[in-house]
Design a protein around this motif. Structure first.
Motif, mmCIF file in Angstrom:
data_model
loop_
_atom_site.group_PDB
_atom_site.id
_atom_site.type_symbol
_atom_site.label_atom_id
_atom_site.label_comp_id
_atom_site.label_asym_id
_atom_site.label_seq_id
_atom_site.Cartn_x
_atom_site.Cartn_y
_atom_site.Cartn_z
ATOM 1 N N SER A 239 -30.280 77.132 -102.346
ATOM 2 C CA SER A 239 -31.240 77.934 -103.104
ATOM 3 C C SER A 239 -32.540 78.017 -102.322
ATOM 4 N N GLY A 240 -33.118 79.200 -102.280
ATOM 5 C CA GLY A 240 -34.366 79.385 -101.559
ATOM 6 C C GLY A 240 -35.394 79.992 -102.486
ATOM 7 N N SER A 241 -36.616 79.534 -102.346
ATOM 8 C CA SER A 241 -37.580 79.974 -103.336
ATOM 9 C C SER A 241 -38.925 80.298 -102.703
ATOM 10 N N MET A 242 -39.838 80.730 -103.544
ATOM 11 C CA MET A 242 -41.162 81.100 -103.073
ATOM 12 C C MET A 242 -41.997 79.883 -102.723
ATOM 13 N N ASP A 243 -41.493 78.711 -103.064
ATOM 14 C CA ASP A 243 -42.262 77.524 -102.706
ATOM 15 C C ASP A 243 -41.947 77.080 -101.283
ATOM 16 N N ASN A 244 -41.427 77.988 -100.486
ATOM 17 C CA ASN A 244 -41.165 77.779 -99.049
ATOM 18 C C ASN A 244 -40.110 76.735 -98.757
ATOM 19 N N THR A 245 -39.234 76.460 -99.703
ATOM 20 C CA THR A 245 -38.196 75.476 -99.408
ATOM 21 C C THR A 245 -36.818 76.074 -99.595
ATOM 22 N N VAL A 246 -35.882 75.441 -98.867
ATOM 23 C CA VAL A 246 -34.472 75.705 -99.106
ATOM 24 C C VAL A 246 -33.900 74.388 -99.604
ATOM 25 N N ARG A 247 -33.207 74.431 -100.704
ATOM 26 C CA ARG A 247 -32.601 73.198 -101.215
ATOM 27 C C ARG A 247 -31.095 73.347 -101.232
ATOM 28 N N LEU A 248 -30.419 72.266 -100.923
ATOM 29 C CA LEU A 248 -28.961 72.269 -100.938
ATOM 30 C C LEU A 248 -28.499 71.370 -102.069
ATOM 31 N N HIS B 30 -38.370 72.302 -95.771
ATOM 32 C CA HIS B 30 -39.567 73.118 -95.911
ATOM 33 C C HIS B 30 -39.727 74.044 -94.733
ATOM 34 N N SER B 31 -40.211 75.229 -95.004
ATOM 35 C CA SER B 31 -40.686 76.066 -93.920
ATOM 36 C C SER B 31 -42.208 75.993 -94.011
ATOM 37 N N LYS B 32 -42.887 76.370 -92.960
ATOM 38 C CA LYS B 32 -44.323 76.123 -92.958
ATOM 39 C C LYS B 32 -45.011 76.945 -94.037
ATOM 40 N N SER B 33 -44.859 78.231 -93.965
ATOM 41 C CA SER B 33 -45.424 79.022 -95.065
ATOM 42 C C SER B 33 -44.644 80.311 -95.208
ATOM 43 N N THR B 34 -43.356 80.149 -95.204
ATOM 44 C CA THR B 34 -42.518 81.337 -95.314
ATOM 45 C C THR B 34 -41.643 81.218 -96.546
ATOM 46 N N PRO B 35 -41.910 81.995 -97.552
ATOM 47 C CA PRO B 35 -41.015 81.966 -98.706
ATOM 48 C C PRO B 35 -39.635 82.484 -98.313
ATOM 49 N N VAL B 36 -38.629 81.969 -98.953
ATOM 50 C CA VAL B 36 -37.262 82.311 -98.591
ATOM 51 C C VAL B 36 -36.807 83.492 -99.448
ATOM 52 N N THR B 37 -36.501 84.604 -98.797
ATOM 53 C CA THR B 37 -36.108 85.790 -99.547
ATOM 54 C C THR B 37 -34.601 85.937 -99.671
ATOM 55 N N HIS B 38 -33.873 85.411 -98.699
ATOM 56 C CA HIS B 38 -32.433 85.658 -98.707
ATOM 57 C C HIS B 38 -31.722 84.509 -98.016
ATOM 58 N N LEU B 39 -30.522 84.199 -98.499
ATOM 59 C CA LEU B 39 -29.696 83.179 -97.868
ATOM 60 C C LEU B 39 -28.312 83.750 -97.610
#
Lengths: 750, 250
Positions: A678-687, A724-733
């Protein structure tokens, strides 16, 4: 009186009570009605009315006249001829002609004047997620409908407005005095009652009282309703209600509550003890109480499932059979040695050659009982190129990494630089060779994710010159002069909110705020078709896994199913109360799931357009949906930061993954379904460990009878990794065919 | 943001509204935009109301006029999606028809050409002044197109007068047969690359492509040549934006 008129042809929630007393009705009703309504007990709530009888003989006021006519019509419609005669005699009414003079306003509840002739009754009867009742046509044929609606709107006020606060406080005190186990369930009443009482005050032009009422009690409501309350706060006049479709629907549809039988008995007993129980009227008119036998639910259970605009789901809505299984793969033989001997067969007739049998298709020839028939919906046949693709797919899948809690995927992040917060949609092809981005400046850009560049097909003149018999003709038709890393597609006139590649990589769809969905060719990189149907922004679009069909959903609250060769939609999925923000196909292409701003998720059958599943539980608009590869489960993410897992077959929520702190825009299952990313606007991808989440749940008919199963609070255990990404919200996986996780987002420099 | 002391009262009201609705982060220009919108909207409504009240021969503008003005404007500028019961009704109608069967082996599955964006959106002006070049595909006669078409029929379109579909269809060129037309000025078309992103069609008119190629790759160009080319020459319903003036200047 109102419950009487509000429920023609509609079942009440198993409420059959002895006639009750209601006083202080604004209008007067002849006492005769109490005889008449006893015949209606099968159909309506049995709330009968006794009120001061009509002043004998004297011509009643205009309003009363209207009311009487309305009641007459209702009785006539339900074929209660005796009551009709008695009423007419008592009220000294001449005849039906009166109804003609009472022009009324004819509108729905929302506005008193003009408007379309859709009557209130039709709105009220089309209340639930299920298909509308057939007793009333939405467009009224008779002109008695308008009268009834006028009357209804007049009657919507349940008594003296200044007493509303008293009623509400009374209910509050009662609920607080109740046993703990029941309190949580009965507290569900607060919000719908509050909103309905407030809306009634506003509708009947008691502005100051409405404001006072709001101020006093809005703070008590649950936190997840705050957004709605903020909108309500701005609504202080009847005119404000007129344009607000969502609230009109709220007012006429029934808020569904699920309460255990014990709690319900308590409530009923209390409300019937008191004489001026306006609350009971409101409950009967506006709420649908789905009673289940079982343990009362705890606060956390209720919280997890509530939050939608119109309450929770009724159990019977989720009872239809859903074919969630996958379609059988056609058997294609994979050659052990590449390139030559690509012999393909249709199902069931294996040829004995030096080839390896396709292990992807089902081993048994028997039909999976949960899978739809192959020809349930027409699907395009497999072309040669598709068969080649399938062979590539199978070859890749043999090299796939098996993921699991000990074996997490690597994540490759594609950052869009210099997008200036304009990246609004991203999609990858299934084989991860192409990447498309939709932008707020209305362009769509396609990149090649492999070293191979993007080329356009040659022009006609040049195509004539090539040797058509050569083996590499497919390469020769491409024009090397146009090779480039990326190609821009221009055509939309508004931000592009959804992009989707076709499975055969020939087409790209894009949906935009200008209300159109455009089909682009990826061979000529030009626009082929513009599908116009939504006249409002289209928030999402998705190609079917087999191509040919695609679905789009937008601001007009419907999702449409299209085929590429029809300029009009084939199916319209209507039922949501607010915009449709996310649309996805099921892997077997027979079902479409839509998530909406009304915080609900609906699963639609492509064959007949019916809504077969209705899921509530999110507290914010839903922005991402993902089916598990085996088709049994659905994951959904919304602005509340939770990922909810649903069992489609049983129609239950089976998991809740908490952890994200901002909107979840991307959800994807790994290729074998073991991991959910799951990727979200909080700049993280969680598995998350989806295998464990699904295995732990035992859902069978017994546990599913109550409509909910206890959810373990195991989000922490299921979380396998957070990146975490530095400041990139995740739009697509996107998981590649070998289970490498690709992520995409626009770098946000501030 | 300017301090509240120096901000005009209207802007303060806007700021308060945003705060009430729970919006805390916004560009400072949003206030200006909202103010502009408010002024414009209120002015329009009041002007409309004045017109209505003078029409009704009233001396003052009263609430009814305003209400009427609002109602009339609302349908024009602020359309909202159709009401729910209407949507349910049309959905029911639409969903009753069964899904259409899919014909096999048809190449790229696209709607009929008038609903596609694949037609050329320009037409060429004839270079020959004396010939009346009103309708139809303006062609330069006898322009050798050489490699474009191997069929000798091409040069038969010697007369530049109206060449409509009817006349041209007599010279089927393509393998798919049905939708090909022969156009002389394809070489011209090659050079005149118009502004639209769509017209690949004029450039790929006389293509002879191996039928097997079509089946396997579904290349658009083969089947979408369309007599659309010629049928839409003078009509070109959708292509109103083509600028004939530009070509006049050529």
């Amino acid at each position: 009186m109102t419950p009487l008129l509000s429920a023609p042809g509609e079942k009440m929630a198993a409420v059959q009570d002895a006639p009750m007393e209601l006083d202080s009705e604004k209008e007067t009703k002849p006492e005769i009605l109490s005889d008449g309504t006893s015949n209606l007990s099968g159909n309506t709530a049995s709330g009968t009315l006794s009120s001061p009888p009509l002043t004998a003989g004297g011509a009643p006021k205009q309003e009363d006249q209207q009311t009487l006519i309305a009641v007459l019509q209702f009785l006539r419609r339900n074929k209660l001829t005796e009551s009709v005669d008695i009423l007419r005699r008592e009220a000294c009414l001449e005849d039906q002609e009166d109804s003609q003079t009472l022009d009324g306003s004819g509108g729905g509840k929302g506005d008193g004047d003009g408007g379309d002739a859709n009557s209130l009754l039709s709105r009220v009867s089309i209340a639930s997620a299920a298909a509308p009742q057939s007793t009333l046509t939405p467009i009224p044929v008779k002109n008695d409908q308008p009268d009834v609606s006028v009357v209804l709107s007049a009657y919507s006020q349940q008594g003296d407005p200044s007493l509303y606060q008293v009623y509400y406080t009374g209910l509050k005190n009662f609920i607080e005095s109740v046993l703990d186990c029941h309190r949580a369930e009965l507290s569900q009443l607060f919000y719908p009652l509050f909103v309905h009482m407030y809306l009634e005050l506003v509708y009947n032009n008691h502005e100051t009282k409405a404001k006072a009422f709001f101020e006093k009690f809005s703070g008590d409501q649950e936190c997840y309703y705050q957004d709605d309350l903020q909108i309500l706060c701005g609504l202080t006049k009847k005119e404000h209600l007129k344009g607000n479709e969502a609230l009109l629907d709220f007012r006429t549809s029934r808020f569904v509550l699920r309460i255990s039988r014990d709690s319900y008995q308590l409530l009923k007993r209390h409300l019937q003890e008191r004489h001026n129980n306006q609350i009971w009227n409101i409950i009967q008119e506006h709420l649908y109480i789905d009673i289940f036998d079982g343990m009362p639910r705890s606060k956390s259970q209720i919280d997890s499932m509530s939050g939608s605009f119109a309450g929770e789901t009724r159990r019977e809505v989720n009872k239809a059979k859903v074919f969630y299984g996958l379609l059988k793969e056609p058997e294609i033989e994979v050659p052990l040695d590449d390139e030559d001997d690509e012999a393909e067969n249709e199902e069931g007739k294996p040829k004995k050659k030096k080839t390896k049998k396709d292990s992807m298709g089902s081993k048994s020839k028997k039909q999976d009982p949960n899978a739809p028939q192959q020809n349930r919906i027409p699907l395009p046949e497999l072309k040669d190129s598709d068969k080649l693709d399938k062979i590539m797919y199978m070859k890749e899948s043999t090299k796939r990494i098996r993921l699991g809690p000990e074996n997490l995927p690597s994540i490759c992040f594609y950052s869009f630089l210099n997008a200036y917060q304009g990246l609004t949609a991203v999609d990858f092809t299934d084989d991860s060779s192409l990447l498309a981005g939709g932008f707020a400046d209305s362009t769509v850009r396609v990149w090649s994710a492999t070293p191979k560049k993007l080329r356009k097909v040659k022009s006609a003149a040049e195509l004539n010159l090539i040797d058509k018999e050569s083996d590499d003709v497919l390469e020769r038709i491409m024009d090397e002069k146009t090779a480039s890393e990326s190609k821009n597609l221009y055509g939309h006139s508004g931000p592009v909110y959804g992009v989707s590649f076709s499975p055969d990589r020939n087409y790209l769809l894009s949906s935009s705020e200008d209300g159109t969905v455009r089909l682009w060719s990826l061979q000529t990189f030009t626009c082929l078709v513009g599908y116009k149907g939504h006249n409002y922004p289209v928030w999402d679009t998705h190609f079917s896994p087999f191509g040919y069909y695609f679905v789009s959903g937008g601001h007009d609250r419907v999702a449409r199913l299209w085929a590429t060769d029809h300029y009009q939609p084939l199916r319209i999925f209507a039922g949501h109360l607010a915009d449709v923000t996310c649309t996805r196909f099921h892997p077997n292409s027979n079902y479409v799931v839509t998530g909406s701003t009304d915080r609900t998720i609906r699963l639609w059958d492509v064959l007949n357009g019916n809504c077969v599943r209705f899921f509530t539980g999110h507290k914010g608009p839903i922005h991402s949906l993902a089916f598990s590869p085996n088709g049994k489960f659905l994951a959904s993410g919304s602005t509340d930061g939770r990922v909810l897992l649903w069992d489609i077959g049983h129609g239950l929520m089976i998991g809740e993954l908490k952890g994200h702190t901002d909107t979840i825009y991307a959800l994807k299952f790994s290729r074998d379904g073991e991991i959910l990313a799951s990727g979200s606007m909080d700049n993280t991808v969680r598995l998350w460990d989806s295998m464990k989440a699904f295995d732990d749940m035992e859902t069978d008919d017994f546990t599913a009878a109550t409509g909910h199963i206890p959810l373990p609070d195991n989000s922490q255990e299921l979380l396998l990794g957070m990146y975490h990404s530095k400041s990139t919200p995740v739009t697509h996986l996107h998981f590649t065919r070998r289970n490498l996780l690709l992520a995409a987002g626009a770098y946000n420099s501030q | 943001m300017a301090s509240p002391k120096t901000v005009p009262k209207d802007a303060q009201v806007m700021m308060q509204i945003l705060k009430d609705m729970g919006i805390t982060e916004y560009d400072p220009r949003v206030i200006n935009q909202m103010l502009e919108f408010t002024y414009r909207y209120v002015t329009t409504i009041i002007e409309d109301a004045k017109i209505y009240s003078t029409h009704a021969k009233k001396s003052n503008v009263d609430a009814d006029d305003i209400r009427l003005a609002i109602q009339c404007r609302v349908d024009q500028s602020f359309t909202s999606p159709p009401p729910r019961d209407f949507l349910l009704d049309i959905a029911r109608q639409k969903n009753q028809t069964p899904l259409p069967l899919i014909k096999p082996y048809t190449g790229p599955r696209l709607p009929p050409d008038r609903y596609c964006l694949t037609a050329p959106n320009y037409r060429l002006k004839s270079l020959q002044k004396k010939v009346s070049s009103s309708a139809g595909r303006i062609t330069v006669p006898r322009l050798s197109v050489g490699a474009v078409s191997s069929r000798p029929s091409t040069p038969t379109l010697g007369t530049p007068s109206v060449q409509t579909v009817g006349t041209k269809v007599g010279t089927p060129v393509s393998l798919t047969g049905q939708r090909f037309t022969v156009q002389i000025p394809s070489s011209q078309a090659l050079t005149v690359r118009s502004k639209a992103p769509t017209p690949t069609t004029p450039t790929v008119q006389n293509v002879l492509i191996n039928p097997s190629l079509i089946g396997s790759k579904n290349i658009l160009i083969t089947t979408n040549m369309v007599s659309q080319n010629s049928s839409s020459d003078s009509t070109s319903l959708k292509r109103k934006h083509e600028d004939e003036d530009e070509y006049d200047a050529l």
